[in-house]
Design a protein around this motif. Sequence first.
Motif, mmCIF file in Angstrom:
data_model
loop_
_atom_site.group_PDB
_atom_site.id
_atom_site.type_symbol
_atom_site.label_atom_id
_atom_site.label_comp_id
_atom_site.label_asym_id
_atom_site.label_seq_id
_atom_site.Cartn_x
_atom_site.Cartn_y
_atom_site.Cartn_z
ATOM 1 N N GLY A 274 0.820 -1.199 0.000
ATOM 2 C CA GLY A 274 0.000 0.000 0.000
ATOM 3 C C GLY A 274 0.861 1.258 0.000
ATOM 4 N N GLY A 275 0.215 2.405 -0.307
ATOM 5 C CA GLY A 275 0.935 3.674 -0.344
ATOM 6 C C GLY A 275 1.292 4.082 -1.758
ATOM 7 N N LEU A 350 -0.455 -11.868 2.889
ATOM 8 C CA LEU A 350 -0.998 -11.986 1.533
ATOM 9 C C LEU A 350 -2.358 -12.680 1.617
ATOM 10 C CD1 LEU A 350 -0.242 -11.441 -1.449
ATOM 11 C CD2 LEU A 350 0.594 -13.783 -1.563
ATOM 12 N N THR A 351 -3.403 -11.947 1.304
ATOM 13 C CA THR A 351 -4.754 -12.484 1.415
ATOM 14 C C THR A 351 -5.219 -13.030 0.070
ATOM 15 O OG1 THR A 351 -5.769 -10.349 0.898
ATOM 16 C CG2 THR A 351 -5.259 -10.801 3.215
ATOM 17 N N ILE A 352 -6.359 -13.698 0.095
ATOM 18 C CA ILE A 352 -6.958 -14.211 -1.139
ATOM 19 C C ILE A 352 -7.295 -13.068 -2.087
ATOM 20 C CG2 ILE A 352 -8.907 -15.488 -2.089
ATOM 21 C CD1 ILE A 352 -6.935 -17.211 -0.584
ATOM 22 N N SER A 353 -7.750 -11.943 -1.532
ATOM 23 C CA SER A 353 -8.060 -10.779 -2.357
ATOM 24 C C SER A 353 -6.815 -10.249 -3.057
ATOM 25 C CB SER A 353 -8.683 -9.683 -1.486
ATOM 26 O OG SER A 353 -8.929 -8.520 -2.242
ATOM 27 N N ASP A 354 -5.664 -10.241 -2.349
ATOM 28 C CA ASP A 354 -4.417 -9.783 -2.966
ATOM 29 C C ASP A 354 -3.996 -10.710 -4.102
ATOM 30 O OD1 ASP A 354 -4.329 -7.725 -1.135
ATOM 31 O OD2 ASP A 354 -3.103 -8.850 0.288
ATOM 32 N N ILE A 355 -4.081 -12.017 -3.863
ATOM 33 C CA ILE A 355 -3.717 -12.976 -4.908
ATOM 34 C C ILE A 355 -4.629 -12.825 -6.118
ATOM 35 C CG2 ILE A 355 -3.557 -15.439 -5.449
ATOM 36 C CD1 ILE A 355 -2.817 -15.939 -2.554
ATOM 37 N N GLU A 419 -5.582 -0.185 -1.675
ATOM 38 C CA GLU A 419 -6.292 -1.026 -0.705
ATOM 39 C C GLU A 419 -7.797 -0.797 -0.743
ATOM 40 O OE1 GLU A 419 -4.536 -0.099 3.002
ATOM 41 O OE2 GLU A 419 -2.649 -1.125 2.597
ATOM 42 N N SER A 420 -8.235 0.400 -1.197
ATOM 43 C CA SER A 420 -9.666 0.699 -1.231
ATOM 44 C C SER A 420 -10.362 0.133 -2.449
ATOM 45 C CB SER A 420 -9.884 2.221 -1.182
ATOM 46 O OG SER A 420 -9.290 2.841 -2.311
#
Length: 446
Positions: A274-275, A350-355, A419-420
């Motif tokens: 992020g950032g 590392l989440t499922i959403s990130d993958i 992230e949003s």
Amino acid sequence: MSTYIASGQGAVTITGLITFIWASMAVAGVYLGPAVHPPFLAFATAGSELPRTKVFRRPLSIAFALVGAAFVVAAGACGAALIFSGAWSPLRASLFVVAGLFSGMVAAVLWLAGQWSTRVAIGASAGLVAEYALSLVAPAFSSALPSAWVGYVALGEGGPAPLLALAVVSAALLLAVPRLLTLLTVEGVLEQCFRRDATISNAAALQLAEVSALYQAKPTRGRHRRAVLRSRSTPLRFFVVDLVGAMRTPGRVLAGALFAIVGGILLAVAVTTGGGLASLSGGVGGVVLYAALGPFTDGVRHACATVSERSLYGIHDVKLLLAHVTMPLVMALCLLTIGVVTAFPLLVALTISDIASVYLTGFIALVLRINGALKGPLPLSYLAAVPTPFGDPMAIIRVAWAVDGLLIVSTAGFLAADESVSPIILMAILATVVLIGVYRWRRREY
């Protein structure tokens, strides 16, 4: 950002960046070097008894001046930012600009050396990368490495010695320029001159696919290897055909695979950190991945170029295209997975959403590659002027049409790092580019 550049880690980053630029310039000379003329002028002068220094004085001076100016401007921008932040003094920033000038001269001579010999270019690039790796593993040896001297100047360590060493190296390389010009072959110079003219013509017509084709490596290995597999499975047959065809240019495929892994690493790091820097990393990762898929989509471009009213291979056009998509799809999935796994130790959570965001960006890049193959030449309607109160927007539209793939994939990578933004937005982008591909497929010319 200024604090990071002024720190020790920033110096390591500057060293890595200088190393990458030097290695890239050496490789760039293999395809298009600085010593080029219009083809007829090159044919009349390169093989004559005139001194090469006189023949190539003008183009070489312009090329070296542009490279040096680019390094000076970049170093000056960093120095000015650090002066205003109070991290550097004007003297330290001035020394860094001078170091940038010397680094630019080294890059320019490496560019010319790459034009002279492919082996020299590859050897220099490999040596520079090994040098940087050595400086990371054993920092004590970095004082003997030229690319690390710029980092020493940035840190203000070592006194005037690093800058003087850079000056000596750049002067020695500049003294070797006349000899490098003498070693250039007439055939090699003429080939690059014709390539430069073709590049300018195609770029002016915004035919970027043709420009890319000018610099593709020619098949050198595996020309007698059987490519057509005896199998009832059409996707399997075309998978093997495309894979064997791609392996006939091993260097290009290896570079594509490495850059695809790098793109996966950049995207994986971006979606978890992020950032602002993460968004930049995501955009760059998307562009790198888009470019890396080029060597694996030659079959897709062939399928789009050979569609006709009568099936050339006895296969329906849609089935032919889908069969050629299998190999790049499998390779993209495998290389992205390697990139994510490689970056896993650097990631906190590392989440499922990130993958999902990483793989969706990869699918978007692949579909955009297919769309690019279906795009065809620039529509004549885009060449017409459209007067508006704000001027003629068609120039911007033509540029956007030429680089639409890069714009969309960089936007997707940028959004993936936010992230949003949920993966649903990326799915919407993927659906949009698929619809664009379907539209171009239906409007393709036979």
